[in-house]
Design an enzyme around this catalytic site. Structure first.
Site, PDB file in Angstrom:
ATOM      1  CB  VAL A  12       8.583  24.884  -1.171  1.00  0.00           C
ATOM      2  CG1 VAL A  12       9.516  23.693  -0.986  1.00  0.00           C
ATOM      3  CG2 VAL A  12       8.281  25.079  -2.656  1.00  0.00           C
ATOM      4  CE  LYS A  99      12.717  27.803  -8.936  1.00  0.00           C
ATOM      5  NZ  LYS A  99      11.501  27.125  -8.748  1.00  0.00           N
ATOM      6  CD  GLU A 123      17.333  15.437  -6.871  1.00  0.00           C
ATOM      7  OE1 GLU A 123      18.344  14.777  -6.634  1.00  0.00           O
ATOM      8  OE2 GLU A 123      16.963  15.718  -8.030  1.00  0.00           O
ATOM      9  CB  VAL A 126      16.625  20.771 -11.587  1.00  0.00           C
ATOM     10  CG1 VAL A 126      16.303  20.422 -13.040  1.00  0.00           C
ATOM     11  CG2 VAL A 126      17.714  21.821 -11.524  1.00  0.00           C
ATOM     12  N   GLY A 181      -0.770  27.134  -7.666  1.00  0.00           N
ATOM     13  CA  GLY A 181       0.478  27.249  -6.893  1.00  0.00           C
ATOM     14  C   GLY A 181       1.711  26.800  -7.657  1.00  0.00           C
ATOM     15  CG  ASP A 195      11.680  28.255 -13.008  1.00  0.00           C
ATOM     16  OD1 ASP A 195      12.089  28.399 -11.849  1.00  0.00           O
ATOM     17  OD2 ASP A 195      11.211  27.182 -13.447  1.00  0.00           O
ATOM     18  CE  LYS A 199      12.836  24.808 -12.215  1.00  0.00           C
ATOM     19  NZ  LYS A 199      11.414  24.810 -12.532  1.00  0.00           N
TER      20      LYS A 199
HETATM   21  N1  HSE Z   1       7.493  27.929 -11.162  1.00  0.00           N
HETATM   22  C1  HSE Z   1       8.216  26.713 -11.254  1.00  0.00           C
HETATM   23  C2  HSE Z   1       7.594  25.864 -12.361  1.00  0.00           C
HETATM   24  C3  HSE Z   1       8.151  26.011  -9.933  1.00  0.00           C
HETATM   25  O1  HSE Z   1       6.488  26.191 -12.794  1.00  0.00           O
HETATM   26  O2  HSE Z   1       8.199  24.899 -12.791  1.00  0.00           O
HETATM   27  C4  HSE Z   1       9.054  24.834  -9.824  1.00  0.00           C
HETATM   28  O3  HSE Z   1      10.392  25.173 -10.010  1.00  0.00           O
END
Ligand code: HSE
Length: 412
Positions: A12, A99, A123, A126, A181, A195, A199
């Protein structure tokens, strides 16, 4: 000229540099002044034309009064939390894609930002490149939000899509997602649902104004989903998706449902058609009805787009505080999911499975698939209280039926 610093030069962070460099003139015109990346913090060495900007010492950034915005794209809680707190306390706005940080410390960091008359924006935390935080905060501000449900993790949606469309194994699809990635540094965060949990916690906090902590949210990932489950889903017009959802249950107490789990959803529905690394988030407002946000939920440039958008917003609101906020009132507003009801898909095997299932469950629909072994049965139940469903599953086991998997059936 707005001087910023970027903490982290991974996927990122390097994307942020690329977006600002590629769209330099366009951004300067939009903002009314140029954005200059003055420093980049990373402990690694990089052979890039802007290597002179790198530092390994956060104090070089903290003590630089020309730097007004700090972009945190390192991920993880530490040292990101410490750096964000220090930057906000020194009256620098903070923009993050992290996040984990927002879900764990959002209320506190928003409070510190407000006390210092700067902004804390997230922003990109999420939905990757999808605008969702600002639209929920601003454009949907007139609504009471009844419900939010979404495909919030690009990696798992990519894996499930490969399983559904190409009959690919879970392991091969995960390898591809990592190669592209999309995955977190530790892919358990993706495939075990953490994850997506972070979110949905952020969206629930924003929707309902109280900090919702991940540890209070039931979370199940996709590691138990098999190609057999995917086939049964297909045969009843469904797809398996990892769904994060939150719903207002009571105006008085502020109680909400909030959970993450795989689900059968119609393959024609607004979330059922969302494939690959794309995310989709449905926000149900009491004035708008359903609004669905769709776009790339992971990846270098989509995520960087959201980060740089926040940098521009922070620069435009220099020395003012955006009202975007929520508080930690010390209570857990998430109800026990066992007290809520849904229909379930069940796959099981054993002698006389069909008649035993019919003894225990009322109102079920049996499913079929090609080459179904004789002793295997799959079915969808009527809507059941989660705790009642547990008792029925227990009864199946007591009668010698092995329950291989069960998945909630949702209507989004
Ligand atoms: N690893 C996360 C996904 C990256 O695959 O959504 C973005 O938050």
């Amino acid at each position: 000229m707005v001087n910023i610093a970027v903490l982290g030069h991974g996927v990122v962070g390097s994307g942020v540099v690329e977006v600002i460099d590629t769209n330099y003139g366009h951004i300067a015109k939009n903002l009314g002044q140029a954005i200059n990346i003055k420093r980049i913090l990373d402990l690694r060495e990089f052979d890039v034309p802007y290597s002179y900007k790198f530092t390994k010492d956060f104090d070089d950034i903290l003590n630089d009064d020309e730097i007004s915005i700090v972009v945190e794209v390192m991920g993880g809680i530490n040292p990101a939390y410490d750096f964000a707190k220090k930057a906000l306390s020194r009256k620098k706005s903070v923009v993050t894609s992290n996040k984990e940080l927002v879900a764990a410390k959002g209320a506190e960091l928003l409070k510190i930002a407000k006390e210092n008359n700067v902004n804390f924006y997230f922003e990109a935390s999420v939905g990757g490149g999808i605008p969702i935080i600002m639209p929920m905060h601003s454009c949907l501000a007139a609504n009471v939000i009844d419900e939010v449900a979404g495909i919030l993790n690009g990696t798992t949606n990519y894996i499930l899509t490969k399983m559904i469309r190409e009959n690919m194994s879970f392991e091969d699809a995960l390898k591809l997602a990592q190669h592209l990635g999309y995955a977190e540094r530790n892919p358990s965060a993706d495939v075990d649902g953490h994850d997506a949990c972070r979110k949905i916690c952020i969206l629930a906090s924003l929707a309902y104004g109280k900090h919702i902590y991940p540890e209070n949210v039931y979370t199940q990932g996709i590691t138990d989903i098999s190609l057999e489950d995917v086939e049964y889903a297909d045969n009843c017009g469904c797809v398996v998706k990892l769904i994060g959802r939150t719903k207002k249950l009571s105006n008085e107490s502020g109680d909400i449902l909030c959970m993450v789990s795989p689900a059968f959803i119609s393959n024609q529905s607004q979330l059922g058609v969302i494939d690959d690394v794309f995310n989709g988030i449905m926000v149900r407002g009491n004035a708008t009805g359903d609004v669905v946000f769709y776009g790339k939920g992971a990846g270098k440039l989509p995520t960087a787009s959201a980060v740089v958008g926040d940098v521009i917003a922070a620069a435009k609101r220099f020395k003012t505080t955006e009202s975007l906020t929520w508080e930690d009132d010390g209570k857990n507003h998430v109800v026990d999911y066992k007290t809520t009801s849904v229909p379930f898909y069940v796959r099981c095997k054993g002698e006389n499975a069909e008649s035993i299932i019919c003894e225990i469950f009322d109102d079920i629909e049996f499913l079929s698939r090609k080459n179904k072994p004789d002793n295997e049965q799959a079915f969808i139940t009527a809507e059941l209280l989660e705790s009642d469903f547990d008792s029925k599953i227990e009864k199946l086991s007591q009668k010698g039926i092995e329950v291989i998997n069960y998945i909630r059936v949702l209507n989004y």
